[in-house]
Design an enzyme around this catalytic site. Sequence first.
Site, PDB file in Angstrom:
ATOM      1  N   GLU A 289       0.825  -1.224   0.000  1.00 23.65           N
ATOM      2  CA  GLU A 289       0.000   0.000   0.000  1.00 23.65           C
ATOM      3  C   GLU A 289       0.854   1.267   0.000  1.00 23.65           C
ATOM      4  O   GLU A 289       1.676   1.470   0.899  1.00 23.65           O
ATOM      5  CB  GLU A 289      -0.919  -0.013   1.232  1.00 23.65           C
ATOM      6  CG  GLU A 289      -1.906   1.143   1.244  1.00 23.65           C
ATOM      7  CD  GLU A 289      -2.890   1.081   2.407  1.00 23.65           C
ATOM      8  OE1 GLU A 289      -3.158  -0.025   2.924  1.00 23.65           O
ATOM      9  OE2 GLU A 289      -3.393   2.152   2.788  1.00 23.65           O
TER      10      GLU A 289
ATOM     11  N   LYS B 273      -7.120  -1.031  11.601  1.00 21.92           N
ATOM     12  CA  LYS B 273      -6.560  -1.433  10.300  1.00 21.92           C
ATOM     13  C   LYS B 273      -5.329  -0.585  10.007  1.00 21.92           C
ATOM     14  O   LYS B 273      -4.304  -1.085   9.537  1.00 21.92           O
ATOM     15  CB  LYS B 273      -7.626  -1.276   9.206  1.00 21.92           C
ATOM     16  CG  LYS B 273      -7.229  -1.801   7.832  1.00 21.92           C
ATOM     17  CD  LYS B 273      -6.425  -0.838   6.998  1.00 21.92           C
ATOM     18  CE  LYS B 273      -6.119  -1.411   5.630  1.00 21.92           C
ATOM     19  NZ  LYS B 273      -5.181  -0.577   4.864  1.00 21.92           N
TER      20      LYS B 273
ATOM     21  N   ASP C 149       4.573 -14.673  11.366  1.00 21.56           N
ATOM     22  CA  ASP C 149       3.262 -15.107  10.880  1.00 21.56           C
ATOM     23  C   ASP C 149       2.247 -13.991  11.106  1.00 21.56           C
ATOM     24  O   ASP C 149       1.724 -13.827  12.206  1.00 21.56           O
ATOM     25  CB  ASP C 149       2.881 -16.390  11.642  1.00 21.56           C
ATOM     26  CG  ASP C 149       1.555 -16.966  11.212  1.00 21.56           C
ATOM     27  OD1 ASP C 149       0.772 -16.261  10.556  1.00 21.56           O
ATOM     28  OD2 ASP C 149       1.293 -18.132  11.564  1.00 21.56           O
TER      29      ASP C 149
ATOM     30  N   HIS D 238      -2.403  10.762   0.981  1.00 18.84           N
ATOM     31  CA  HIS D 238      -2.545   9.426   0.415  1.00 18.84           C
ATOM     32  C   HIS D 238      -2.488   9.489  -1.112  1.00 18.84           C
ATOM     33  O   HIS D 238      -1.782   8.718  -1.747  1.00 18.84           O
ATOM     34  CB  HIS D 238      -3.881   8.837   0.883  1.00 18.84           C
ATOM     35  CG  HIS D 238      -4.041   7.405   0.517  1.00 18.84           C
ATOM     36  ND1 HIS D 238      -3.345   6.409   1.157  1.00 18.84           N
ATOM     37  CD2 HIS D 238      -4.785   6.801  -0.429  1.00 18.84           C
ATOM     38  CE1 HIS D 238      -3.676   5.250   0.616  1.00 18.84           C
ATOM     39  NE2 HIS D 238      -4.542   5.461  -0.353  1.00 18.84           N
TER      40      HIS D 238
HETATM   41  C1  MEV Z   1      -5.676   3.157   5.293  1.00 18.21           C
HETATM   42  O1  MEV Z   1      -4.936   2.050   4.884  1.00 18.21           O
HETATM   43  C2  MEV Z   1      -5.677   3.278   6.802  1.00 18.21           C
HETATM   44  C3  MEV Z   1      -6.548   4.403   7.379  1.00 18.21           C
HETATM   45  O2  MEV Z   1      -7.891   4.274   6.910  1.00 18.21           O
HETATM   46  C4  MEV Z   1      -6.469   4.250   8.878  1.00 18.21           C
HETATM   47  C5  MEV Z   1      -7.416   5.169   9.634  1.00 18.21           C
HETATM   48  O3  MEV Z   1      -8.495   5.526   9.108  1.00 18.21           O
HETATM   49  O4  MEV Z   1      -7.091   5.459  10.796  1.00 18.21           O
HETATM   50  C6  MEV Z   1      -6.056   5.743   6.926  1.00 18.21           C
END
Ligand code: MEV
Length: 433
Positions: free
Chosen positions: A85, A275, A291, A388
């Site tokens: 990513e 995430k 792992d 991003h």
């Molecule tokens: C993207 O890979 C991860 C985010 O969505 C985490 C978040 O919203 O805190 C930017």
Amino acid sequence: MPNAISGFSKFTKSEKIEWLLDTYFNDKNAARTLVTQYWNTNEKLQKLHDEFIENTITNYYLPLGVAPNFSINNTLYTIPMAIEESSVVAAASKAAKFWLERGGFKTKVLSTEKIGQVHFTYAGQFEALQVFFESVKPLLISESSSITKNMEKRGGGILDIELRDRTNSLENYYQLHATFETLDAMGANFINSCLEQFAKTLKREAEAHLDEELVVVMSILSNYVPQCLVRAEVSCPVSELASKDIKNPQLFAAKFKQAVNIAEVEPFRAVTHNKGIMNGIDAVVLATGNDFRAVEAGVHAYAARNGQYASLTHCSVENNTFKFWIEIPLALGTVGGLTSLHPLVKFALELLEKPSAKELMQIVAVAGLAQNFAAVKSLTTTGIQEGHMKMHLMNILNQFEATSQEKAQLIEHFKTNVVTHSAVVEAIEKLRG
Ligand code: MEV
């Protein structure tokens, strides 16, 4: 629909590929080229990779990036990250630099206990089972000594074995709940071997000493390790949060804390929040040959330990001090498994100055905290898309097979223009007339 195939695993690698090409592909030559171009020309290295798993046909690349400038307990690290990513490595590096100038990350391993269970059924009286268990427990340990002796020499081994009555949840269901110290090994093979030996001893002794039948259902380690915990933290006076992107540190601290509080109470946000943490954690776990599925499963179970899925990080703003921390379970290894086999794992561990499992737990927790800091900082200030999409720009340009010259021109253009997918497409079209 293709016919089922038997004996596939016995085919050579080339035979496997030819079968796939015949069965699924129209342009066989193109597909063959695609697959074989990823073979390593170093035959020994290729064979090593072929033998990691079964039915290997080629290699699947992920980029390995590095995030420098991580100060962890006053030692500087460059952290290796394997991830697909865009913007994750940049975000980690930015957070590392930000905290380097504000005291760095402070970490502590809180516990290192691993868990394994022998699940079994027994239809007799619990009292009889309890007496039987107490008498057989020393035997469970002594009969595992050939498995445990090396680990014991190094200071690890079996910590305890308990009999647990789970008949309230499932009829006749009991378990041997065992705890282990596996030192620098992740310990899956060690634990599973011990458990299978416990099961053998248990069954044999039960046949000799119990009136009712005892049936062993399975013996397996648990990837839920709430007593294998690490904590990482950053803190500084609120005023010191001021930076190029943080003009009003008081406002920033309050909003940042609010965002973390939302993730503590709202599962839909908590999952995305966590995430982002796993973006950092998985990337280091993967780069160091650990792992990541085990880590993911254990971390998410921990996030739900109070009955509702919640944030793994927490924030406080008290007495003019901003504090942000994470506490997570991580069962990692720096010996065994892929660590001495995969050349890039060896490279990653050497880059981290050959950490112990405990040190690696701290580094990985820091990567998760840094990633979360960067994400929540963006979310509560500029929004996530600005940074991003800037990082994603190269992916879009590659999709359109932009030349180096086109890339240079468009990167320049988007330094002062908002990157969206359609804006990039428009700019490429304009450039190409
Ligand atoms: C993207 O890979 C991860 C985010 O969505 C985490 C978040 O919203 O805190 C930017």
